[in-house]
Scaffold this motif. Structure first.
Motif, PDB file in Angstrom:
ATOM      1  N   PRO A 122       0.839  -1.213   0.000  1.00 34.44           N
ATOM      2  CA  PRO A 122       0.000   0.000   0.000  1.00 34.44           C
ATOM      3  C   PRO A 122       0.869   1.256   0.000  1.00 34.44           C
ATOM      4  O   PRO A 122       1.884   1.342   0.707  1.00 34.44           O
ATOM      5  CB  PRO A 122      -0.802  -0.108   1.303  1.00 34.44           C
ATOM      6  N   ALA A 123       0.463   2.242  -0.768  1.00 32.67           N
ATOM      7  CA  ALA A 123       1.213   3.499  -0.847  1.00 32.67           C
ATOM      8  C   ALA A 123       1.128   4.239   0.481  1.00 32.67           C
ATOM      9  O   ALA A 123       0.153   4.107   1.232  1.00 32.67           O
ATOM     10  CB  ALA A 123       0.664   4.370  -1.968  1.00 32.67           C
ATOM     11  N   GLU A 124       2.176   5.012   0.764  1.00 30.99           N
ATOM     12  CA  GLU A 124       2.166   5.825   1.978  1.00 30.99           C
ATOM     13  C   GLU A 124       1.037   6.851   1.922  1.00 30.99           C
ATOM     14  O   GLU A 124       0.714   7.383   0.854  1.00 30.99           O
ATOM     15  CB  GLU A 124       3.508   6.549   2.127  1.00 30.99           C
ATOM     16  N   THR A 125       0.449   7.106   3.080  1.00 23.88           N
ATOM     17  CA  THR A 125      -0.609   8.098   3.145  1.00 23.88           C
ATOM     18  C   THR A 125      -0.075   9.474   2.746  1.00 23.88           C
ATOM     19  O   THR A 125       1.033   9.846   3.099  1.00 23.88           O
ATOM     20  CB  THR A 125      -1.170   8.172   4.576  1.00 23.88           C
ATOM     21  N   ILE A 126      -0.861  10.216   2.001  1.00 20.58           N
ATOM     22  CA  ILE A 126      -0.452  11.567   1.613  1.00 20.58           C
ATOM     23  C   ILE A 126      -0.263  12.403   2.863  1.00 20.58           C
ATOM     24  O   ILE A 126      -1.011  12.290   3.830  1.00 20.58           O
ATOM     25  CB  ILE A 126      -1.517  12.205   0.698  1.00 20.58           C
ATOM     26  N   LEU A 127       0.751  13.277   2.879  1.00 19.41           N
ATOM     27  CA  LEU A 127       1.032  14.104   4.045  1.00 19.41           C
ATOM     28  C   LEU A 127      -0.191  14.910   4.461  1.00 19.41           C
ATOM     29  O   LEU A 127      -0.861  15.529   3.629  1.00 19.41           O
ATOM     30  CB  LEU A 127       2.193  15.059   3.736  1.00 19.41           C
ATOM     31  N   GLN A 128      -0.475  14.909   5.750  1.00 17.48           N
ATOM     32  CA  GLN A 128      -1.591  15.668   6.302  1.00 17.48           C
ATOM     33  C   GLN A 128      -1.108  17.070   6.658  1.00 17.48           C
ATOM     34  O   GLN A 128      -0.230  17.244   7.497  1.00 17.48           O
ATOM     35  CB  GLN A 128      -2.140  14.975   7.555  1.00 17.48           C
ATOM     36  N   ASN A 129      -1.660  18.082   6.008  1.00 14.09           N
ATOM     37  CA  ASN A 129      -1.292  19.457   6.317  1.00 14.09           C
ATOM     38  C   ASN A 129      -1.789  19.842   7.702  1.00 14.09           C
ATOM     39  O   ASN A 129      -2.866  19.410   8.127  1.00 14.09           O
ATOM     40  CB  ASN A 129      -1.856  20.419   5.272  1.00 14.09           C
ATOM     41  N   ALA A 130      -1.015  20.671   8.410  1.00 13.40           N
ATOM     42  CA  ALA A 130      -1.352  21.023   9.783  1.00 13.40           C
ATOM     43  C   ALA A 130      -0.898  22.451  10.078  1.00 13.40           C
ATOM     44  O   ALA A 130      -0.034  23.009   9.398  1.00 13.40           O
ATOM     45  CB  ALA A 130      -0.691  20.051  10.768  1.00 13.40           C
ATOM     46  N   ILE A 131      -1.500  23.048  11.094  1.00 14.47           N
ATOM     47  CA  ILE A 131      -1.101  24.365  11.593  1.00 14.47           C
ATOM     48  C   ILE A 131      -0.910  24.285  13.100  1.00 14.47           C
ATOM     49  O   ILE A 131      -1.445  23.391  13.766  1.00 14.47           O
ATOM     50  CB  ILE A 131      -2.132  25.462  11.263  1.00 14.47           C
ATOM     51  N   VAL A 132      -0.146  25.233  13.625  1.00 16.56           N
ATOM     52  CA  VAL A 132       0.122  25.307  15.056  1.00 16.56           C
ATOM     53  C   VAL A 132      -0.477  26.608  15.601  1.00 16.56           C
ATOM     54  O   VAL A 132      -0.224  27.692  15.046  1.00 16.56           O
ATOM     55  CB  VAL A 132       1.635  25.283  15.345  1.00 16.56           C
ATOM     56  N   LEU A 133      -1.286  26.508  16.643  1.00 13.84           N
ATOM     57  CA  LEU A 133      -1.796  27.677  17.343  1.00 13.84           C
ATOM     58  C   LEU A 133      -0.972  27.843  18.614  1.00 13.84           C
ATOM     59  O   LEU A 133      -0.992  26.978  19.485  1.00 13.84           O
ATOM     60  CB  LEU A 133      -3.282  27.515  17.692  1.00 13.84           C
ATOM     61  N   LEU A 134      -0.233  28.931  18.689  1.00  9.34           N
ATOM     62  CA  LEU A 134       0.664  29.157  19.814  1.00  9.34           C
ATOM     63  C   LEU A 134      -0.038  29.986  20.880  1.00  9.34           C
ATOM     64  O   LEU A 134      -0.435  31.126  20.644  1.00  9.34           O
ATOM     65  CB  LEU A 134       1.935  29.862  19.333  1.00  9.34           C
ATOM     66  N   ASP A 135      -0.203  29.392  22.066  1.00 10.44           N
ATOM     67  CA  ASP A 135      -0.831  30.043  23.215  1.00 10.44           C
ATOM     68  C   ASP A 135      -2.248  30.520  22.904  1.00 10.44           C
ATOM     69  O   ASP A 135      -2.558  31.710  23.005  1.00 10.44           O
ATOM     70  CB  ASP A 135       0.031  31.219  23.685  1.00 10.44           C
ATOM     71  N   PRO A 136      -3.145  29.614  22.527  1.00 13.28           N
ATOM     72  CA  PRO A 136      -4.493  30.024  22.113  1.00 13.28           C
ATOM     73  C   PRO A 136      -5.410  30.342  23.286  1.00 13.28           C
ATOM     74  O   PRO A 136      -5.165  29.937  24.424  1.00 13.28           O
ATOM     75  CB  PRO A 136      -5.002  28.799  21.352  1.00 13.28           C
ATOM     76  N   ARG A 137      -6.479  31.086  22.964  1.00 14.09           N
ATOM     77  CA  ARG A 137      -7.577  31.342  23.890  1.00 14.09           C
ATOM     78  C   ARG A 137      -8.840  30.744  23.295  1.00 14.09           C
ATOM     79  O   ARG A 137      -9.000  30.709  22.075  1.00 14.09           O
ATOM     80  CB  ARG A 137      -7.759  32.851  24.109  1.00 14.09           C
ATOM     81  N   ILE A 138      -9.740  30.306  24.149  1.00 20.07           N
ATOM     82  CA  ILE A 138     -10.917  29.573  23.685  1.00 20.07           C
ATOM     83  C   ILE A 138     -11.768  30.376  22.693  1.00 20.07           C
ATOM     84  O   ILE A 138     -12.114  29.848  21.627  1.00 20.07           O
ATOM     85  CB  ILE A 138     -11.773  29.103  24.879  1.00 20.07           C
ATOM     86  N   PRO A 139     -12.133  31.642  22.959  1.00 17.97           N
ATOM     87  CA  PRO A 139     -13.037  32.342  22.017  1.00 17.97           C
ATOM     88  C   PRO A 139     -12.478  32.408  20.599  1.00 17.97           C
ATOM     89  O   PRO A 139     -13.201  32.144  19.632  1.00 17.97           O
ATOM     90  CB  PRO A 139     -13.166  33.740  22.648  1.00 17.97           C
ATOM     91  N   ASP A 140     -11.206  32.763  20.460  1.00 17.70           N
ATOM     92  CA  ASP A 140     -10.597  32.823  19.126  1.00 17.70           C
ATOM     93  C   ASP A 140     -10.302  31.434  18.581  1.00 17.70           C
ATOM     94  O   ASP A 140     -10.383  31.191  17.374  1.00 17.70           O
ATOM     95  CB  ASP A 140      -9.300  33.634  19.171  1.00 17.70           C
ATOM     96  N   CYS A 141      -9.945  30.520  19.481  1.00 18.50           N
ATOM     97  CA  CYS A 141      -9.545  29.170  19.089  1.00 18.50           C
ATOM     98  C   CYS A 141     -10.680  28.446  18.361  1.00 18.50           C
ATOM     99  O   CYS A 141     -10.447  27.746  17.370  1.00 18.50           O
ATOM    100  CB  CYS A 141      -9.132  28.392  20.330  1.00 18.50           C
ATOM    101  N   ILE A 142     -11.906  28.636  18.816  1.00 16.89           N
ATOM    102  CA  ILE A 142     -13.047  27.969  18.192  1.00 16.89           C
ATOM    103  C   ILE A 142     -13.155  28.350  16.722  1.00 16.89           C
ATOM    104  O   ILE A 142     -13.366  27.504  15.853  1.00 16.89           O
ATOM    105  CB  ILE A 142     -14.342  28.326  18.953  1.00 16.89           C
ATOM    106  N   HIS A 143     -12.974  29.630  16.437  1.00 22.23           N
ATOM    107  CA  HIS A 143     -13.080  30.104  15.054  1.00 22.23           C
ATOM    108  C   HIS A 143     -11.898  29.624  14.213  1.00 22.23           C
ATOM    109  O   HIS A 143     -12.063  29.301  13.031  1.00 22.23           O
ATOM    110  CB  HIS A 143     -13.155  31.630  15.040  1.00 22.23           C
ATOM    111  N   LEU A 144     -10.710  29.589  14.786  1.00 21.29           N
ATOM    112  CA  LEU A 144      -9.534  29.133  14.046  1.00 21.29           C
ATOM    113  C   LEU A 144      -9.618  27.638  13.725  1.00 21.29           C
ATOM    114  O   LEU A 144      -9.193  27.195  12.655  1.00 21.29           O
ATOM    115  CB  LEU A 144      -8.265  29.439  14.837  1.00 21.29           C
ATOM    116  N   ILE A 145     -10.144  26.857  14.652  1.00 21.21           N
ATOM    117  CA  ILE A 145     -10.327  25.422  14.405  1.00 21.21           C
ATOM    118  C   ILE A 145     -11.298  25.212  13.249  1.00 21.21           C
ATOM    119  O   ILE A 145     -11.073  24.381  12.363  1.00 21.21           O
ATOM    120  CB  ILE A 145     -10.817  24.710  15.681  1.00 21.21           C
ATOM    121  N   GLU A 146     -12.365  25.983  13.243  1.00 17.80           N
ATOM    122  CA  GLU A 146     -13.349  25.873  12.169  1.00 17.80           C
ATOM    123  C   GLU A 146     -12.729  26.259  10.825  1.00 17.80           C
ATOM    124  O   GLU A 146     -12.974  25.600   9.806  1.00 17.80           O
ATOM    125  CB  GLU A 146     -14.556  26.766  12.474  1.00 17.80           C
TER     126      GLU A 146
END
Length: 588
Positions: A122-146
């Motif tokens: 089986p072929a290797e899974t295609i790389l999963q793109n990701a981002i890092v949130l540094l020191d997040p807060r919940i109100p903003d974090c919810i929107h960034l996750i979405e």
């Protein structure tokens, strides 16, 4: 594999003595030839070298219509040989047409011949793109996750100073469990009790990247204290879409910040660094800069209005300077010096921008806020902050100035928050002579981005933030003019003591109510509002101009607290703790 039988090149003239040049059949000749039998000098290929009885004639004949074997070696033309060769697969009954003609079986010969064929790996899974949130807060974090989910990104949070649950205000200081509950995919935090090390963090993230087949595209700072590390962490992860590393300190240290902006030819307030533990160097600095009182003394790495003092005389300035130099800064680090600045008159504005190479000028103003403050207990205290239209001619100089400040401190990717002061010119009917207070390479606090999304048609700041930090093109609305009035009301406590009762905290009674947050509850200690986190509550209002301003006034005036009095701690004698001062940033 044996070469194909030699074929006479009919295009080459015979050499002397009647000898002819022979070569293998080219691929194009074998495939493109329209004849089922190749011809040599007008004769069938069976009469090789003029000998009609040559037994190689049968092998030389290439019948593409019947055998479809022009692209394989001679040893595979014999059906008996073909059956002996190992193959990886034999395609079953695959007809060329659906009209009932003879079905032709196609044998697929392996490029790499193996005696015992096995299933494909089986072929290797295609790389999963990701981002890092540094020191997040919940109100903003919810929107960034979405926003990350819309782009198929895995979202990882990095918490430099973990909260074990002992800190209040989980929305502002989320635990790992709280972040996972709102949809965060993974959370990284250093071992409890150890200091955050950006190099160690980068090494761990690279390990995770390799083990989980990830590819980090961007690092997003979610508060002022994270600005120091975000670009460095991005560079250590091998990202190219990071802000200018040579100006990283200028995006955090207010002294270096003023130097970078001044070097770009923009106006800044006069300033000097104060290092004496008792503040006696204030005298010479005021004289050298030719300043008049009042002056401003502030911490160089602050946020919001923490450790910012407006001093009306020399004694207050020396006391403020000594307090800062001997203390711990709002970011939890030992302060090396205090910053002396001239007091700039006029009104204060916050100009929010997005930076991306995809924008026409590299940076774009998205929303603007006018601060209304009053002088209380030696500092300027917020009353309300109202959104204004950045497209109006009255604010044009502020827009150009803020864009220049961002370029001066090397902000190329992500959001920016520039605080300036300006004077009103009655004759020209516009704000003039802008001067920087500070700039932050981050999303503005106080839910300003959330309010902008609710009032500016087609603007999605959290989507834009993710796109900008990942190096994607940023989608812009046709206009950044707000469709409705938006105001943040700062609801103060006018007493010091232990909170025993609250009246007027039902802000949803107001007709333009949008959202609110209570910062104090019964049993908590409250103080007269002096900085961002000393307020009792915040209230956000959206609607028509007159209705919003009326409700903002009611939210402040009808809010009453009852307290059990306690001894008040002198303003300049207290030492800011890390927990209380770091909380200042959310509404800066």
């Amino acid at each position: 594999m044996s070469p194909m039988p030699p074929i006479i090149d009919s295009s080459s003239p015979p050499r002397s003595g009647g000898a002819t040049h022979i070569r293998n059949l080219s691929l194009s000749e074998a495939v493109l030839s329209q004849q089922s039998v190749m011809m040599v000098d007008g004769l069938p290929s069976g009469t090789h070298n003029g000998n009609a009885n040559d037994t190689s004639a049968e092998e030389i004949s290439v019948d593409l219509a019947e055998h479809h074997e022009a692209l394989i070696g001679a040893e595979f033309r014999n059906p008996a040989n073909i059956a002996k060769q190992p193959t990886l697969a034999t395609l079953g009954e695959t007809p060329f047409a659906d009209d009932g003609d003879e079905v032709v079986n196609h044998r697929v010969v392996a490029t790499e011949v193996v005696k015992e064929p096995i299933s494909f790996i089986p072929a290797e899974t295609i790389l999963q793109n990701a981002i890092v949130l540094l020191d997040p807060r919940i109100p903003d974090c919810i929107h960034l996750i979405e926003a990350g989910k819309k782009r198929g990104l895995m979202v990882m949070a990095v918490i430099p100073k973990p909260n074990d649950g002992s800190k209040a205000l989980i929305d502002f200081y989320p635990t790992a469990e709280a972040l996972l509950e709102v949809g965060m995919h993974q959370v990284y935090e250093p071992p409890f009790g150890t200091k955050f090390d950006v190099v160690e963090c980068a090494a761990n993230l690279k390990t995770i990247e390799a083990q989980q087949n990830l590819r980090f595209l961007g690092v997003i700072p979610c508060r002022e204290a994270a600005v120091d590390f975000s670009d460095i962490l991005g560079a250590l992860l091998g990202l190219g879409n990071v802000n200018d590393l040579g100006l990283a300190s200028a995006r955090r240290d207010k002294g270096l910040m003023k130097l970078a902006v001044a070097n770009a030819g923009l106006r800044v307030a006069k300033y000097a660094r104060l290092t004496h533990g008792k503040g006696v160097d204030i005298i010479e600095s005021v004289k050298e800069l030719e300043l008049n009182y009042p002056v401003v003394v502030k911490t160089p790495r602050g946020m919001g209005t923490s450790d910012v003092f407006i001093c009306k005389d020399e004694a207050e300035a020396m006391e403020a300077s000594a307090h800062i130099v001997r203390g711990i800064g709002p970011d939890g680090r030992k302060t090396q010096y205090a910053l002396l600045e001239e007091f700039i008159g006029g009104e204060e504005f916050a100009v929010n921008l997005v930076a991306s190479p995809a924008t026409p000028r590299g940076v774009q103003v998205t929303d603007m806020w006018m601060y209304h403050k009053q002088h209380t207990d030696g500092t300027m205290v917020n009353t309300i902050q109202e959104m204004v239209d950045p497209h109006k001619r009255a604010y044009s100089e502020l827009v150009r100035y803020a864009e220049g400040v961002c370029r001066a401190v090397g902000i190329k990717y992500g959001m920016a928050h520039v605080e300036v002061k300006a004077e009103w010119d009655e004759k020209r009917n516009k704000w003039i002579n802008p001067v920087m207070i500070e700039v932050g390479a981050r999303l503005a606090g106080g839910r300003k981005a959330i309010m902008a999304e609710n009032t500016i048609v087609g603007w999605h700041p959290f989507d834009a933030m993710v796109d900008a930090h990942c190096g994607f093109p940023v989608r812009m609305p046709p206009s950044f003019s707000p469709a409705q009035k938006c105001v943040q009301a700062f609801v103060p406590s006018d007493k010091n003591g232990i909170l025993t009762g609250i009246k007027g905290d039902d802000f949803n009674r107001l007709s333009t109510y949008h959202d609110s947050v209570m910062l104090r509850k019964i049993g908590d200690k409250v103080v007269r509002a002096k900085d961002i986190m000393s307020f009792a509550a915040y209230c956000w209002l959206i609607g028509e101009d007159e209705a919003v301003m009326r409700d903002a006034k009611l939210a402040r005036e009808e809010f009453v607290v009852e307290v059990e009095p306690v001894d008040e701690e002198p303003l300049l004698k207290r030492t800011e703790t890390l927990e209380s001062s770091l909380a200042a940033e959310p509404s800066s």
